[in-house]
Design an enzyme around this catalytic site. Sequence first.
Site, PDB file in Angstrom:
ATOM      1  N   SER A  62       0.852  -1.201   0.000  1.00 52.23           N
ATOM      2  CA  SER A  62       0.000   0.000   0.000  1.00 52.23           C
ATOM      3  C   SER A  62       0.882   1.244   0.000  1.00 52.23           C
ATOM      4  CB  SER A  62      -0.846  -0.027   1.279  1.00 52.23           C
ATOM      5  OG  SER A  62      -1.416   1.224   1.561  1.00 52.23           O
ATOM      6  N   TYR A  97      -3.396  -0.253   9.909  1.00 53.93           N
ATOM      7  CA  TYR A  97      -3.199  -0.609   8.494  1.00 53.93           C
ATOM      8  C   TYR A  97      -1.775  -0.266   8.059  1.00 53.93           C
ATOM      9  CZ  TYR A  97      -4.507  -0.811   3.476  1.00 53.93           C
ATOM     10  OH  TYR A  97      -4.607  -1.108   2.128  1.00 53.93           O
TER      11      TYR A  97
HETATM   12  P1  NAP Z   1     -11.780  -5.205  -0.929  1.00 53.08           P
HETATM   13  O1  NAP Z   1     -12.545  -4.702  -2.083  1.00 53.08           O
HETATM   14  O2  NAP Z   1     -12.230  -4.859   0.468  1.00 53.08           O
HETATM   15  O3  NAP Z   1     -11.561  -6.802  -1.013  1.00 53.08           O
HETATM   16  C1  NAP Z   1     -10.840  -7.501  -0.024  1.00 53.08           C
HETATM   17  C2  NAP Z   1     -11.031  -8.993  -0.199  1.00 53.08           C
HETATM   18  O4  NAP Z   1     -10.345  -9.682   0.870  1.00 53.08           O
HETATM   19  C3  NAP Z   1     -12.492  -9.415  -0.101  1.00 53.08           C
HETATM   20  O5  NAP Z   1     -12.738 -10.433  -1.048  1.00 53.08           O
HETATM   21  C4  NAP Z   1     -12.592  -9.958   1.313  1.00 53.08           C
HETATM   22  O6  NAP Z   1     -13.611 -10.915   1.474  1.00 53.08           O
HETATM   23  C5  NAP Z   1     -11.231 -10.625   1.450  1.00 53.08           C
HETATM   24  N1  NAP Z   1     -10.876 -10.895   2.835  1.00 53.08           N
HETATM   25  C6  NAP Z   1     -10.863 -10.021   3.875  1.00 53.08           C
HETATM   26  N2  NAP Z   1     -10.483 -10.660   4.996  1.00 53.08           N
HETATM   27  C7  NAP Z   1     -10.232 -11.947   4.664  1.00 53.08           C
HETATM   28  C8  NAP Z   1      -9.792 -13.090   5.382  1.00 53.08           C
HETATM   29  N3  NAP Z   1      -9.539 -13.037   6.690  1.00 53.08           N
HETATM   30  N4  NAP Z   1      -9.640 -14.263   4.717  1.00 53.08           N
HETATM   31  C9  NAP Z   1      -9.901 -14.338   3.395  1.00 53.08           C
HETATM   32  N5  NAP Z   1     -10.318 -13.296   2.659  1.00 53.08           N
HETATM   33  C10 NAP Z   1     -10.491 -12.112   3.280  1.00 53.08           C
HETATM   34  O7  NAP Z   1     -10.295  -4.697  -1.027  1.00 53.08           O
HETATM   35  P2  NAP Z   1      -9.447  -4.216  -2.304  1.00 53.08           P
HETATM   36  O8  NAP Z   1      -9.553  -2.745  -2.363  1.00 53.08           O
HETATM   37  O9  NAP Z   1      -9.727  -5.062  -3.478  1.00 53.08           O
HETATM   38  O10 NAP Z   1      -8.006  -4.544  -1.705  1.00 53.08           O
HETATM   39  C11 NAP Z   1      -7.311  -5.751  -1.932  1.00 53.08           C
HETATM   40  C12 NAP Z   1      -5.930  -5.613  -1.295  1.00 53.08           C
HETATM   41  O11 NAP Z   1      -5.294  -4.456  -1.808  1.00 53.08           O
HETATM   42  C13 NAP Z   1      -5.980  -5.417   0.229  1.00 53.08           C
HETATM   43  O12 NAP Z   1      -4.866  -6.052   0.808  1.00 53.08           O
HETATM   44  C14 NAP Z   1      -5.866  -3.908   0.373  1.00 53.08           C
HETATM   45  O13 NAP Z   1      -5.359  -3.525   1.626  1.00 53.08           O
HETATM   46  C15 NAP Z   1      -4.921  -3.583  -0.742  1.00 53.08           C
HETATM   47  N6  NAP Z   1      -4.953  -2.199  -1.226  1.00 53.08           N
HETATM   48  C16 NAP Z   1      -6.097  -1.613  -1.681  1.00 53.08           C
HETATM   49  C17 NAP Z   1      -6.035  -0.315  -2.177  1.00 53.08           C
HETATM   50  C18 NAP Z   1      -7.225   0.430  -2.710  1.00 53.08           C
HETATM   51  O14 NAP Z   1      -7.092   1.649  -2.938  1.00 53.08           O
HETATM   52  N7  NAP Z   1      -8.355  -0.207  -2.930  1.00 53.08           N
HETATM   53  C19 NAP Z   1      -4.829   0.346  -2.219  1.00 53.08           C
HETATM   54  C20 NAP Z   1      -3.689  -0.288  -1.732  1.00 53.08           C
HETATM   55  C21 NAP Z   1      -3.764  -1.561  -1.256  1.00 53.08           C
HETATM   56  P3  NAP Z   1     -15.012 -10.588   2.231  1.00 53.08           P
HETATM   57  O15 NAP Z   1     -15.939 -10.192   1.139  1.00 53.08           O
HETATM   58  O16 NAP Z   1     -15.347 -11.891   2.854  1.00 53.08           O
HETATM   59  O17 NAP Z   1     -14.774  -9.504   3.217  1.00 53.08           O
HETATM   60  C1  GCO Z   2      -6.877   4.985   3.280  1.00 49.57           C
HETATM   61  C2  GCO Z   2      -7.024   4.128   2.064  1.00 49.57           C
HETATM   62  C3  GCO Z   2      -5.721   3.489   1.764  1.00 49.57           C
HETATM   63  C4  GCO Z   2      -5.779   2.809   0.414  1.00 49.57           C
HETATM   64  C5  GCO Z   2      -4.497   2.228  -0.013  1.00 49.57           C
HETATM   65  C6  GCO Z   2      -3.461   3.232  -0.333  1.00 49.57           C
HETATM   66  O1  GCO Z   2      -7.782   5.003   4.067  1.00 49.57           O
HETATM   67  O2  GCO Z   2      -5.850   5.698   3.375  1.00 49.57           O
HETATM   68  O3  GCO Z   2      -8.032   3.193   2.161  1.00 49.57           O
HETATM   69  O4  GCO Z   2      -5.303   2.686   2.778  1.00 49.57           O
HETATM   70  O5  GCO Z   2      -6.766   1.826   0.399  1.00 49.57           O
HETATM   71  O6  GCO Z   2      -4.049   1.194   0.827  1.00 49.57           O
HETATM   72  O7  GCO Z   2      -2.412   2.607  -1.000  1.00 49.57           O
END
Ligand code: NAP
Ligand code: GCO
Length: 269
Positions: free
Chosen positions: A149, A162
């Site tokens: 992230s 986080y």
């Molecule tokens: P999301 O839409 O909230 O999806 C997260 C997925 O993880 C969901 O399918 C969720 O399933 C699953 N999950 C959560 N806890 C779990 C567990 N204990 N065991 C198995 N599965 C689990 O998140 P996303 O935005 O796609 O993010 C995916 C990854 O990228 C995460 O690690 C997040 O921190 C990272 N990320 C996201 C962003 C962003 O801007 N979106 C940026 C940087 C990093 P449920 O439906 O069961 O909850």
């Molecule tokens: C926040 C956001 C971030 C993004 C992402 C950034 O609240 O700052 O949710 O955590 O999801 O991880 O890279």
Amino acid sequence: MTKNITESFSLEGKIALITGATYGIGFALATAYAAAGAKIIFNDRNQESIDKGLAAYGKLGIEAHGYICDVTDEVAVNSMVSRIEKEVGTIDILVNNAGIIKRIPMVDMSADEFRQVIDVDLNGPFIVSKSVIPGMIKKGGGKIINICSMMSELGRETVSAYAAAKGGLKMLTRNIASEYGKYNIQCNGIGPGYIATPQTALLRERQEDGARHPFDSFIVAKTPAERWGEVEDLEGPAIFLASKASDFVNGHILYVDGGILAYIGKQPE
Ligand code: NAP
Ligand code: GCO
């Protein structure tokens, strides 16, 4: 010299486990891997999510394999990995994608809430990686990609747990690379910028008068590309890190952030 440069990006015949890939970033990466030739396996916490995922993959003509498994449960993870080995084959590519966030000011956050975030976002990748690595060693190599992230590098109000987890995940990535690089295992991270997914939906909600959410405007101003990322922006980098093309890239975090980390912020007019 590599004879066929396109072939070095192919995932033909590879077996990929993407955790938490029913929707969001995990789903997008899995569909990109399928397009590059890989067999897709995903897990989620309950049957309803698995059915939802299988239907979504099916719609795209992808025959994915879904397993019920919480990434924080070591016994369940080990049993899922053994079942995958019997039913599909040994995993070549692991993407530690499953993650949660809790946006709570640090002094208001309970230790239990802090632990829950660390458990899913840091202990989860540790548990799944340690379960998959022995198979990769036997097979002669593998790729592990940890979804990090901006918070692996930066702090911000309300995301102490986080940021601690994703900063830790960056170092777990480097340590896996250090410890298992000799077995032809490459462990790298992808650090997405602000990506439009359900996890960030609250930060993009329109105001009652139709204006942008203040956080939405803040992110657009903070990003040289002047937009949120789309899940598709992560596909090419994820294919690169899963393919032969990245065989000498190890312990690296590839930030896919539209330039956020390079930018000091908008200068005053
Ligand atoms: P999301 O839409 O909230 O999806 C997260 C997925 O993880 C969901 O399918 C969720 O399933 C699953 N999950 C959560 N806890 C779990 C567990 N204990 N065991 C198995 N599965 C689990 O998140 P996303 O935005 O796609 O993010 C995916 C990854 O990228 C995460 O690690 C997040 O921190 C990272 N990320 C996201 C962003 C962003 O801007 N979106 C940026 C940087 C990093 P449920 O439906 O069961 O909850
Ligand atoms: C926040 C956001 C971030 C993004 C992402 C950034 O609240 O700052 O949710 O955590 O999801 O991880 O890279």
